[in-house]
Design an enzyme around this catalytic site. Sequence first.
Site, PDB file in Angstrom:
ATOM      1  N   THR A  34      -6.762   4.073 -10.637  1.00 57.24           N
ATOM      2  CA  THR A  34      -8.225   4.107 -10.778  1.00 57.24           C
ATOM      3  C   THR A  34      -8.694   5.295 -11.630  1.00 57.24           C
ATOM      4  O   THR A  34      -8.014   6.319 -11.717  1.00 57.24           O
ATOM      5  CB  THR A  34      -8.882   4.198  -9.394  1.00 57.24           C
ATOM      6  N   LYS A  39       0.855  -1.190   0.000  1.00 53.09           N
ATOM      7  CA  LYS A  39       0.000   0.000   0.000  1.00 53.09           C
ATOM      8  C   LYS A  39       0.889   1.237   0.000  1.00 53.09           C
ATOM      9  O   LYS A  39       2.001   1.213   0.519  1.00 53.09           O
ATOM     10  CB  LYS A  39      -0.870  -0.053   1.269  1.00 53.09           C
ATOM     11  N   ALA A  60     -12.456   5.928  -2.122  1.00 55.91           N
ATOM     12  CA  ALA A  60     -11.850   7.230  -1.836  1.00 55.91           C
ATOM     13  C   ALA A  60     -11.210   7.102  -0.456  1.00 55.91           C
ATOM     14  O   ALA A  60     -11.566   7.811   0.483  1.00 55.91           O
ATOM     15  CB  ALA A  60     -12.897   8.332  -1.869  1.00 55.91           C
ATOM     16  N   CYS A  68      -1.535  11.234  -6.914  1.00 53.89           N
ATOM     17  CA  CYS A  68      -1.805  12.054  -5.731  1.00 53.89           C
ATOM     18  C   CYS A  68      -1.959  13.515  -6.134  1.00 53.89           C
ATOM     19  O   CYS A  68      -1.247  13.996  -7.017  1.00 53.89           O
ATOM     20  CB  CYS A  68      -0.649  11.975  -4.726  1.00 53.89           C
ATOM     21  N   GLY A 108      -5.718  -6.362  -8.301  1.00 54.00           N
ATOM     22  CA  GLY A 108      -6.168  -5.469  -7.240  1.00 54.00           C
ATOM     23  C   GLY A 108      -7.513  -5.865  -6.664  1.00 54.00           C
ATOM     24  O   GLY A 108      -7.608  -6.744  -5.798  1.00 54.00           O
TER      25      GLY A 108
HETATM   26  C1  LIG Z   1      -9.166   0.140  -2.067  1.00 54.89           C
HETATM   27  C2  LIG Z   1      -8.076   0.517  -3.039  1.00 54.89           C
HETATM   28  C3  LIG Z   1      -6.919   1.138  -2.564  1.00 54.89           C
HETATM   29  C4  LIG Z   1      -5.901   1.503  -3.451  1.00 54.89           C
HETATM   30  N1  LIG Z   1      -4.755   2.102  -2.964  1.00 54.89           N
HETATM   31  C5  LIG Z   1      -3.741   2.424  -3.813  1.00 54.89           C
HETATM   32  C6  LIG Z   1      -2.516   2.971  -3.329  1.00 54.89           C
HETATM   33  O1  LIG Z   1      -2.308   3.128  -2.110  1.00 54.89           O
HETATM   34  N2  LIG Z   1      -1.570   3.324  -4.245  1.00 54.89           N
HETATM   35  C7  LIG Z   1      -1.738   3.122  -5.592  1.00 54.89           C
HETATM   36  O2  LIG Z   1      -0.834   3.442  -6.374  1.00 54.89           O
HETATM   37  N3  LIG Z   1      -2.877   2.567  -6.074  1.00 54.89           N
HETATM   38  C8  LIG Z   1      -3.878   2.217  -5.226  1.00 54.89           C
HETATM   39  N4  LIG Z   1      -5.018   1.631  -5.722  1.00 54.89           N
HETATM   40  C9  LIG Z   1      -5.139   1.352  -7.183  1.00 54.89           C
HETATM   41  C10 LIG Z   1      -4.812  -0.109  -7.507  1.00 54.89           C
HETATM   42  O3  LIG Z   1      -3.484  -0.430  -7.147  1.00 54.89           O
HETATM   43  C11 LIG Z   1      -5.001  -0.392  -9.025  1.00 54.89           C
HETATM   44  O4  LIG Z   1      -4.153   0.455  -9.764  1.00 54.89           O
HETATM   45  C12 LIG Z   1      -6.439  -0.176  -9.494  1.00 54.89           C
HETATM   46  O5  LIG Z   1      -7.370  -0.521  -8.501  1.00 54.89           O
HETATM   47  C13 LIG Z   1      -6.766  -0.956 -10.775  1.00 54.89           C
HETATM   48  O6  LIG Z   1      -6.607  -2.345 -10.609  1.00 54.89           O
HETATM   49  P1  LIG Z   1      -7.823  -3.338 -10.171  1.00 54.89           P
HETATM   50  O7  LIG Z   1      -8.980  -3.027 -11.093  1.00 54.89           O
HETATM   51  O8  LIG Z   1      -7.291  -4.723 -10.352  1.00 54.89           O
HETATM   52  O9  LIG Z   1      -8.152  -3.013  -8.753  1.00 54.89           O
HETATM   53  C14 LIG Z   1      -6.054   1.252  -4.847  1.00 54.89           C
HETATM   54  C15 LIG Z   1      -7.209   0.610  -5.314  1.00 54.89           C
HETATM   55  C16 LIG Z   1      -8.225   0.239  -4.437  1.00 54.89           C
HETATM   56  C17 LIG Z   1      -9.441  -0.457  -4.972  1.00 54.89           C
END
Ligand SMILES: Cc1cc2nc3c(=O)[nH]c(=O)nc-3n(C[C@H](O)[C@H](O)[C@H](O)COP(=O)(O)O)c2cc1C
Length: 300
Positions: A191, A44, A69, A128, A263
């Site tokens: 995202t 994370k 969020a 960010c 993810g």
């Molecule tokens: C609950 C949650 C927390 C996330 N926290 C981070 C984070 O701390 N840093 C980051 O670069 N991406 C974060 N992401 C983005 C994921 O690493 C990933 O890029 C994105 O969700 C797309 O992949 P997925 O569809 O397989 O989840 C987060 C996504 C989710 C759903």
Amino acid sequence: MNMKVNLAGVELKNPVMTASGTFGSGAEYSEFVDLNKLGAVVTKGVAHVPWSGNDTPRIAEIHSGMMNAIGLQNPGIDVFCERDIPYLQQFDTKVIVNVCGHAPEEYLAVVERLAEEPIDMMEINISCPNVNANFLAFGQDPRHVEELTAQIKKIAKQPVIMKLTPNVTDIAEIARAAEAGGADGVSLINTLTGMKIDVKRRTFALANKTGGVSGPCVKPIAVRMVYQVAQAVKIPIIGMGGIQNAEDALEFIMAGATAVSVGTANFTNPYATVEIIEGLERYMKENGVEDIRELIGIVK
Ligand SMILES: Cc1cc2nc3c(=O)[nH]c(=O)nc-3n(C[C@H](O)[C@H](O)[C@H](O)COP(=O)(O)O)c2cc1C
């Protein structure tokens, strides 16, 4: 049969890793998943000081995915180095630390600290909000991306992966900026910004009003972006966005990704990563693929 891939000079036993923020620091999931089986664990996001994150509600369900969020809640680099890195060191997997910040100095403070730690790579989250640029994300302006990458590269001792936001008009331009700044690789997608209204409460579903959309619904957009970036840069790509099974992972690999991150799927199936590795093996056997690297970027 070879499943090993080389990611910016680091050899992974297979191309499957976790996506930042969906697997904690690994400890939460190690009850279900043998971390030794994974190509890498991506942690994370960690900042130079603890962040408390956004107000609740911070997550919402949508068709074929979710919105979050969270606001990058994290314990800060001190706790992370004392608690999480030693924990992950016990496993035979690569450790990639995701880094967040609101200003270049904040990123650099974390990178400087990590330079001395036994980690394999850093992934820099440039989604960010940038306090010095009207809170537009770093990753939305190619000049900021190139500059931040170059500053990080000056002090980082491990390979640097820049994690791109899909909330831009031209993802290839952003990837080229990261490459020009000296990035060792790029990962995508983070995202997509969305909004959900709770019609019963007649207000936003998330306290933050907007949130990041992830899960299977974003996959076609993510595959398209990985393909575009693969045509634009020479550095390796980590692909992600909605990967749920081996077939999904293969789409990203064939579009040009050297490795993939899983993810949102971890939330509904904690075994997703291991099942995807097994599925890739099965696909290779059934289709006479000797080396997974044969498939990287096979679609032109
Ligand atoms: C609950 C949650 C927390 C996330 N926290 C981070 C984070 O701390 N840093 C980051 O670069 N991406 C974060 N992401 C983005 C994921 O690493 C990933 O890029 C994105 O969700 C797309 O992949 P997925 O569809 O397989 O989840 C987060 C996504 C989710 C759903």
